[in-house]
Design a protein around this motif. Structure first.
Motif, PDB file in Angstrom:
ATOM      1  N   PHE A   1      -5.711   1.339  12.440  1.00 41.43           N
ATOM      2  CA  PHE A   1      -5.108   2.671  12.367  1.00 41.43           C
ATOM      3  C   PHE A   1      -6.139   3.800  12.424  1.00 41.43           C
ATOM      4  N   ALA A   2      -7.385   3.435  12.717  1.00 40.61           N
ATOM      5  CA  ALA A   2      -8.463   4.421  12.799  1.00 40.61           C
ATOM      6  C   ALA A   2      -8.516   5.279  11.537  1.00 40.61           C
ATOM      7  N   ALA A   3      -8.340   4.619  10.400  1.00 41.34           N
ATOM      8  CA  ALA A   3      -8.357   5.320   9.108  1.00 41.34           C
ATOM      9  C   ALA A   3      -9.765   5.273   8.530  1.00 41.34           C
ATOM     10  N   ARG A   4     -10.278   6.439   8.125  1.00 40.62           N
ATOM     11  CA  ARG A   4     -11.639   6.501   7.603  1.00 40.62           C
ATOM     12  C   ARG A   4     -11.732   6.025   6.158  1.00 40.62           C
ATOM     13  N   ASN A   5     -10.615   6.106   5.440  1.00 36.39           N
ATOM     14  CA  ASN A   5     -10.653   5.753   4.021  1.00 36.39           C
ATOM     15  C   ASN A   5      -9.273   5.262   3.584  1.00 36.39           C
ATOM     16  N   ARG A   6      -9.173   4.926   2.312  1.00 35.38           N
ATOM     17  CA  ARG A   6      -7.928   4.386   1.779  1.00 35.38           C
ATOM     18  C   ARG A   6      -6.794   5.409   1.821  1.00 35.38           C
ATOM     19  N   VAL A   7      -7.117   6.666   1.600  1.00 35.23           N
ATOM     20  CA  VAL A   7      -6.091   7.706   1.609  1.00 35.23           C
ATOM     21  C   VAL A   7      -5.424   7.782   2.977  1.00 35.23           C
ATOM     22  N   GLN A   8      -6.233   7.792   4.030  1.00 33.71           N
ATOM     23  CA  GLN A   8      -5.666   7.864   5.374  1.00 33.71           C
ATOM     24  C   GLN A   8      -4.859   6.604   5.701  1.00 33.71           C
ATOM     25  N   LEU A   9      -5.333   5.446   5.250  1.00 31.62           N
ATOM     26  CA  LEU A   9      -4.589   4.210   5.505  1.00 31.62           C
ATOM     27  C   LEU A   9      -3.266   4.214   4.743  1.00 31.62           C
ATOM     28  N   THR A  10      -3.284   4.725   3.507  1.00 28.04           N
ATOM     29  CA  THR A  10      -2.049   4.830   2.726  1.00 28.04           C
ATOM     30  C   THR A  10      -1.055   5.751   3.414  1.00 28.04           C
TER      31      THR A  10
ATOM     32  N   LEU B   1       0.827  -1.202   0.000  1.00 28.08           N
ATOM     33  CA  LEU B   1       0.000   0.000   0.000  1.00 28.08           C
ATOM     34  C   LEU B   1       0.864   1.256   0.000  1.00 28.08           C
ATOM     35  N   ALA B   2       1.945   1.242   0.788  1.00 27.67           N
ATOM     36  CA  ALA B   2       2.857   2.385   0.826  1.00 27.67           C
ATOM     37  C   ALA B   2       3.512   2.622  -0.528  1.00 27.67           C
ATOM     38  N   HIS B   3       3.632   1.545  -1.306  1.00 30.08           N
ATOM     39  CA  HIS B   3       4.236   1.631  -2.636  1.00 30.08           C
ATOM     40  C   HIS B   3       3.232   2.076  -3.699  1.00 30.08           C
ATOM     41  N   GLY B   4       1.967   2.262  -3.276  1.00 30.71           N
ATOM     42  CA  GLY B   4       0.951   2.746  -4.202  1.00 30.71           C
ATOM     43  C   GLY B   4       0.182   1.669  -4.930  1.00 30.71           C
ATOM     44  N   ALA B   5       0.270   0.408  -4.457  1.00 28.94           N
ATOM     45  CA  ALA B   5      -0.393  -0.693  -5.149  1.00 28.94           C
ATOM     46  C   ALA B   5      -1.901  -0.643  -4.923  1.00 28.94           C
TER      47      ALA B   5
ATOM     48  N   ALA C   1      -0.832   6.307   6.614  1.00 40.29           N
ATOM     49  CA  ALA C   1      -0.310   5.586   7.776  1.00 40.29           C
ATOM     50  C   ALA C   1       0.746   4.565   7.340  1.00 40.29           C
ATOM     51  N   ALA C   2       0.482   3.881   6.224  1.00 38.09           N
ATOM     52  CA  ALA C   2       1.444   2.901   5.709  1.00 38.09           C
ATOM     53  C   ALA C   2       2.752   3.577   5.306  1.00 38.09           C
ATOM     54  N   GLN C   3       2.666   4.743   4.700  1.00 39.74           N
ATOM     55  CA  GLN C   3       3.867   5.462   4.281  1.00 39.74           C
ATOM     56  C   GLN C   3       4.663   5.957   5.483  1.00 39.74           C
ATOM     57  N   ARG C   4       3.964   6.364   6.547  1.00 38.25           N
ATOM     58  CA  ARG C   4       4.683   6.772   7.766  1.00 38.25           C
ATOM     59  C   ARG C   4       5.435   5.593   8.359  1.00 38.25           C
ATOM     60  N   LEU C   5       4.807   4.422   8.365  1.00 30.06           N
ATOM     61  CA  LEU C   5       5.470   3.227   8.880  1.00 30.06           C
ATOM     62  C   LEU C   5       6.677   2.862   8.027  1.00 30.06           C
ATOM     63  N   ALA C   6       6.536   2.981   6.699  1.00 32.95           N
ATOM     64  CA  ALA C   6       7.630   2.614   5.795  1.00 32.95           C
ATOM     65  C   ALA C   6       8.825   3.539   5.959  1.00 32.95           C
TER      66      ALA C   6
ATOM     67  N   TYR D   1     -10.777  -8.103   3.429  1.00 34.15           N
ATOM     68  CA  TYR D   1     -10.874  -8.358   4.872  1.00 34.15           C
ATOM     69  C   TYR D   1      -9.718  -7.695   5.623  1.00 34.15           C
ATOM     70  N   HIS D   2      -8.490  -7.894   5.133  1.00 33.80           N
ATOM     71  CA  HIS D   2      -7.332  -7.322   5.816  1.00 33.80           C
ATOM     72  C   HIS D   2      -7.330  -5.799   5.739  1.00 33.80           C
ATOM     73  N   MET D   3      -7.804  -5.246   4.647  1.00 34.46           N
ATOM     74  CA  MET D   3      -7.870  -3.783   4.535  1.00 34.46           C
ATOM     75  C   MET D   3      -8.838  -3.219   5.572  1.00 34.46           C
ATOM     76  N   ARG D   4      -9.962  -3.899   5.780  1.00 30.87           N
ATOM     77  CA  ARG D   4     -10.917  -3.435   6.804  1.00 30.87           C
ATOM     78  C   ARG D   4     -10.295  -3.529   8.195  1.00 30.87           C
ATOM     79  N   GLN D   5      -9.557  -4.629   8.452  1.00 31.23           N
ATOM     80  CA  GLN D   5      -8.887  -4.778   9.744  1.00 31.23           C
ATOM     81  C   GLN D   5      -7.836  -3.684   9.954  1.00 31.23           C
ATOM     82  N   LEU D   6      -7.104  -3.363   8.898  1.00 33.19           N
ATOM     83  CA  LEU D   6      -6.060  -2.334   8.998  1.00 33.19           C
ATOM     84  C   LEU D   6      -6.655  -0.945   9.189  1.00 33.19           C
TER      85      LEU D   6
END
Length: 296
Positions: free
Chosen positions: A278-287, A247-251, A289-294, A269-274
């Protein structure tokens, strides 16, 4: 390899000698992080550097799948079927495995290898870390158990497990990591018995492949570490970590499913769990969070 580096290896390999007296080699080993292809990064400009053709091809690949095809084709041309690479970190007890990539090797074998702590009795590690040359090996040289005196049943179990995978021979190299307390290991494995087939011609191409992969992964990707990336990250399972890296890579979800060999339902399923994690409301916020972790 200079004398200082050899001295550094020798001074931090005392724990291996302890194995002859029944004590563990790397203790206590934290879990090894197994991951798929790490996300690409853009390096700082370095001027007009002439790169080997293989490194140029790796950098030009538009996806991890394209890179894997390039590397796998070269592996097969050389006579190898599998490739594993990863990092070791120096601690007070010695060198411990940190993070290993499963893109070109069976992830279940690596998980079993580290879960059984086979690296503690694997003679290839010691030889590679004490030399600037590749450790060329074959299973038949270990039949009498002399490669790991004092290891007893653990060494015999390691050899039996390795033989069961079909891995008969190969080469292992230890190269510098990003830090002084880190080493990068690259292992090429083959079904071909014996080691006589790994002659100078194969060895030369093997070194080119290894050095290009070393340069690519260390300078052009974010290689993860085995420790938690932030408080609470230990609740993530390996599949979720791999999804975050993709996700951090933009896939896209479809690309993640193809790269990790998951069904679309599993990815959803895993995207909903993630998102919940991370309390992310949408894909943008989850992305984000993934980029911060990376970046950590």
């Amino acid at each position: 390899m200079n004398a200082a580096f050899h001295a550094d290896i020798d001074s931090n390999f005392g724990h291996l000698q302890a194995a002859e007296h029944g004590s563990p080699l790397l203790r206590p080993p934290p879990p090894v992080l197994l991951h798929t292809e790490p996300p690409r990064i853009e390096p700082h400009p370095r001027g007009s550097v002439r790169r080997p053709a293989l490194l140029t091809a790796l950098l030009a690949a538009e996806s991890p799948c394209e890179r894997h095809r390039t590397v796998r084709a070269l592996l097969q041309a050389l006579g190898f079927e599998w490739l594993a690479c990863g990092t070791l970190v120096r601690e007070e007890a010695g060198w411990r495995p940190s993070a290993f990539c499963t893109s070109l090797i069976d992830a279940e074998w690596l998980q079993h290898y580290f879960a059984q702590q086979h690296h503690e009795v694997d003679p290839r590690w010691r030889e590679a870390l004490q030399s600037s040359l590749p450790c060329i090996w074959s299973l038949d040289q270990w039949d009498d158990g002399s490669a790991a005196p004092g290891a007893g049943t653990h060494f015999a179990r390691f050899v039996a497990d390795l033989r069961a995978t079909g891995m008969q021979s190969g080469a292992l190299l230890a190269l510098p990591g990003r830090r002084a307390d880190e080493r990068w290991l690259l292992s090429l494995l083959s079904r071909t018995p014996g080691s006589a087939w790994i002659g100078d011609a194969v060895l030369g191409q093997l070194l080119t492949l290894s050095l290009c992969l070393h340069e690519f992964y260390l300078q052009h990707t974010r290689w993860p570490s085995s420790g938690p990336t932030e408080p609470g990250d230990e609740v993530l399972n390996p599949v979720q970590r791999d999804i975050l890296l993709q996700l951090a890579h933009g896939a896209s979800d479809k690309q993640i499913a193809r790269e990790l060999q998951l069904s679309s339902h599993a990815v959803d399923y895993h995207m909903r769990q993630l998102r919940r994690r991370f309390a992310a409301r949408n894909r943008v916020q989850l992305t984000q969070a993934a980029q911060r972790l990376a970046r950590r």
